[in-house]
Design an enzyme around this catalytic site. Structure first.
Site, mmCIF file in Angstrom:
data_model
loop_
_atom_site.group_PDB
_atom_site.id
_atom_site.type_symbol
_atom_site.label_atom_id
_atom_site.label_comp_id
_atom_site.label_asym_id
_atom_site.label_seq_id
_atom_site.Cartn_x
_atom_site.Cartn_y
_atom_site.Cartn_z
ATOM 1 N N MET A 26 0.854 -1.193 0.000
ATOM 2 C CA MET A 26 0.000 0.000 0.000
ATOM 3 C C MET A 26 0.892 1.246 0.000
ATOM 4 O O MET A 26 0.494 2.317 0.463
ATOM 5 C CB MET A 26 -0.918 -0.008 1.222
ATOM 6 C CG MET A 26 -1.846 -1.222 1.221
ATOM 7 S SD MET A 26 -3.405 -0.946 2.084
ATOM 8 C CE MET A 26 -2.820 -0.654 3.726
ATOM 9 N N HIS A 30 9.125 0.908 3.159
ATOM 10 C CA HIS A 30 10.159 0.909 4.202
ATOM 11 C C HIS A 30 11.038 -0.327 4.024
ATOM 12 O O HIS A 30 10.830 -1.111 3.077
ATOM 13 C CB HIS A 30 9.510 0.943 5.585
ATOM 14 C CG HIS A 30 8.446 -0.103 5.777
ATOM 15 N ND1 HIS A 30 8.712 -1.446 5.813
ATOM 16 C CD2 HIS A 30 7.090 0.014 5.912
ATOM 17 C CE1 HIS A 30 7.591 -2.114 5.996
ATOM 18 N NE2 HIS A 30 6.584 -1.264 6.044
ATOM 19 N N GLY A 32 11.067 -3.153 5.322
ATOM 20 C CA GLY A 32 10.318 -4.413 5.232
ATOM 21 C C GLY A 32 9.945 -4.696 3.778
ATOM 22 O O GLY A 32 10.162 -5.790 3.253
ATOM 23 N N HIS A 33 9.405 -3.679 3.107
ATOM 24 C CA HIS A 33 9.037 -3.842 1.686
ATOM 25 C C HIS A 33 10.278 -4.109 0.842
ATOM 26 O O HIS A 33 10.258 -4.923 -0.074
ATOM 27 C CB HIS A 33 8.366 -2.570 1.155
ATOM 28 C CG HIS A 33 7.050 -2.258 1.799
ATOM 29 N ND1 HIS A 33 6.857 -1.137 2.567
ATOM 30 C CD2 HIS A 33 5.870 -2.917 1.784
ATOM 31 C CE1 HIS A 33 5.608 -1.110 2.993
ATOM 32 N NE2 HIS A 33 4.985 -2.178 2.543
ATOM 33 N N GLN A 57 -10.307 -2.072 3.004
ATOM 34 C CA GLN A 57 -9.760 -2.728 4.194
ATOM 35 C C GLN A 57 -9.589 -1.785 5.387
ATOM 36 O O GLN A 57 -9.051 -2.179 6.415
ATOM 37 C CB GLN A 57 -8.464 -3.468 3.876
ATOM 38 C CG GLN A 57 -7.254 -2.595 3.585
ATOM 39 C CD GLN A 57 -6.074 -3.428 3.117
ATOM 40 O OE1 GLN A 57 -6.051 -3.908 1.990
ATOM 41 N NE2 GLN A 57 -5.086 -3.609 3.972
ATOM 42 N N GLY A 143 4.885 -10.548 4.287
ATOM 43 C CA GLY A 143 5.680 -10.457 5.512
ATOM 44 C C GLY A 143 4.943 -11.066 6.698
ATOM 45 O O GLY A 143 3.720 -10.974 6.804
ATOM 46 N N LYS A 145 5.075 -10.021 9.653
ATOM 47 C CA LYS A 145 4.618 -8.981 10.587
ATOM 48 C C LYS A 145 3.089 -8.976 10.609
ATOM 49 O O LYS A 145 2.469 -8.856 11.645
ATOM 50 C CB LYS A 145 5.179 -7.639 10.131
ATOM 51 C CG LYS A 145 4.323 -6.467 10.482
ATOM 52 C CD LYS A 145 4.960 -5.574 11.482
ATOM 53 C CE LYS A 145 4.081 -4.449 11.954
ATOM 54 N NZ LYS A 145 2.968 -4.073 11.152
ATOM 55 N N GLN A 149 -2.985 -11.845 8.526
ATOM 56 C CA GLN A 149 -3.283 -11.587 7.105
ATOM 57 C C GLN A 149 -2.668 -12.675 6.226
ATOM 58 O O GLN A 149 -3.333 -13.239 5.338
ATOM 59 C CB GLN A 149 -2.727 -10.213 6.731
ATOM 60 C CG GLN A 149 -2.560 -9.974 5.235
ATOM 61 C CD GLN A 149 -2.102 -8.575 4.914
ATOM 62 O OE1 GLN A 149 -2.860 -7.646 5.075
ATOM 63 N NE2 GLN A 149 -0.881 -8.404 4.451
HETATM 64 O O1 PAF Z 1 -0.206 -5.709 3.819
HETATM 65 C C1 PAF Z 1 -0.607 -4.832 3.038
HETATM 66 O O2 PAF Z 1 0.073 -3.844 2.731
HETATM 67 C C2 PAF Z 1 -2.009 -4.954 2.452
HETATM 68 O O3 PAF Z 1 -2.891 -5.496 3.373
HETATM 69 C C3 PAF Z 1 -2.053 -5.697 1.103
HETATM 70 C C4 PAF Z 1 -1.618 -7.152 1.252
HETATM 71 C C5 PAF Z 1 -1.161 -4.991 0.105
HETATM 72 C C6 PAF Z 1 -3.494 -5.697 0.568
HETATM 73 O O4 PAF Z 1 -3.982 -4.410 0.379
#
Ligand code: PAF
Length: 271
Positions: A26, A30, A32-33, A57, A143, A145, A149
């Site tokens: 999203m 950072h 992590g990404h 969400q 991840g 974290k 999810q």
């Molecule tokens: O973890 C996230 O950044 C979001 O929940 C995702 C998986 C991109 C879905 O919008």
């Protein structure tokens, strides 16, 4: 790096490739990404990153509106990492079609964050299901974290027999222990210190519980966390990470799951 805003143009392009490694985000990128992208690049397939702040969400409009956004910097970071494709869709591009697969929402969605953010996981699964259908990735990088999810996406993929494999990636932490999160950008230095001391407290607690679980006294832990500077605690619970069963006695395979606030910033972690 090729940037797409339109799903048909993206699909035309990626059809030519031998397979896609997919990193959904999203934005507000950072470390992590960055580590997810680096891991994805190791697959030797083309790496596709998405940036989409999914309104479905967020259970509060104010949270959606104030979610940290930094698209210029995100593009710079991804170019530097030599990502192949970046897809930044509009809401219409994502929600303007009917997906073939119905979202599967496992009962674990009712626990932890599911209790405190009604509709959150339904929204996550809805958007991930659509991305999987558009991109048909070979791998999707997620991840730990956001462990709940990750678990729910895994259940959806299994149930709907989707041929994408989840690559589970470890939580990336700052030197002070804080798990990397887009929401950390809202914390000032004092609040960072609070988050760091909460991490260290939980880390030590987990170590003790591994040896003797009966030391877990929920009320005492909550009081300790408030004394360390947490403003409010949504939950602190222990679950088996394989099946999300509650831990009641000494058992090594569990994580301590927490969601708490420092002023208006909600942070989650699992240790
Ligand atoms: O973890 C996230 O950044 C979001 O929940 C995702 C998986 C991109 C879905 O919008």
């Amino acid at each position: 790096m090729k940037i797409f805003k339109d799903r048909q143009a993206l699909q035309k392009e990626i059809l030519k490739s031998k397979g896609i490694s997919f990193v959904p985000t999203m934005g507000g990128l950072h470390e992590g990404h960055i580590s997810l992208v680096k891991r994805s690049k190791k697959s030797r397939l083309k790496t596709l990153v998405t940036i989409f702040i999914n309104p479905k969400q967020f259970n509060k409009k104010s949270d959606f509106n104030s979610y940290p956004r930094n698209i210029k910097n995100d593009i710079k970071v991804l170019k530097k990492l030599k990502v192949n494709y970046l897809y930044i869709p509009s809401i219409k591009d994502i929600y303007g079609f009917k997906p073939k697969n119905k979202v599967f929402i496992d009962k674990v969605s009712k626990k932890l964050c599911g209790k405190f953010r009604p509709g959150h996981f339904k929204g996550v699964l809805n958007v991930v299901n659509r991305f999987l259908e558009i991109i048909k990735p070979k791998y999707i990088y997620l991840g730990k974290k956001d462990y709940q999810q990750l678990y729910l996406i895994k259940k959806h993929i299994q149930k709907r027999k989707i041929r994408s494999k989840i690559i589970e990636c470890k939580t990336i932490r700052k030197k002070n222990g804080i798990a990397c999160s887009t929401r950390n950008s809202r914390l000032n230095q004092h609040q960072m210190k609070i988050a760091s001391s909460i991490f260290h407290y939980l880390f030590k607690l987990k170590k003790k519980l591994k040896v003797n679980f009966s030391l877990f006294k929920l009320n005492k832990v909550k009081i300790d966390l408030i004394n360390l500077g947490a403003s409010k605690i949504d939950y602190i619970e222990n679950y088996n990470t394989k099946n999300f069963e509650k831990i009641r006695k000494t058992n090594k395979k569990f994580n301590l799951f927490i969601a708490y606030y420092i002023q208006n910033t909600r942070l989650i972690d699992n240790i």
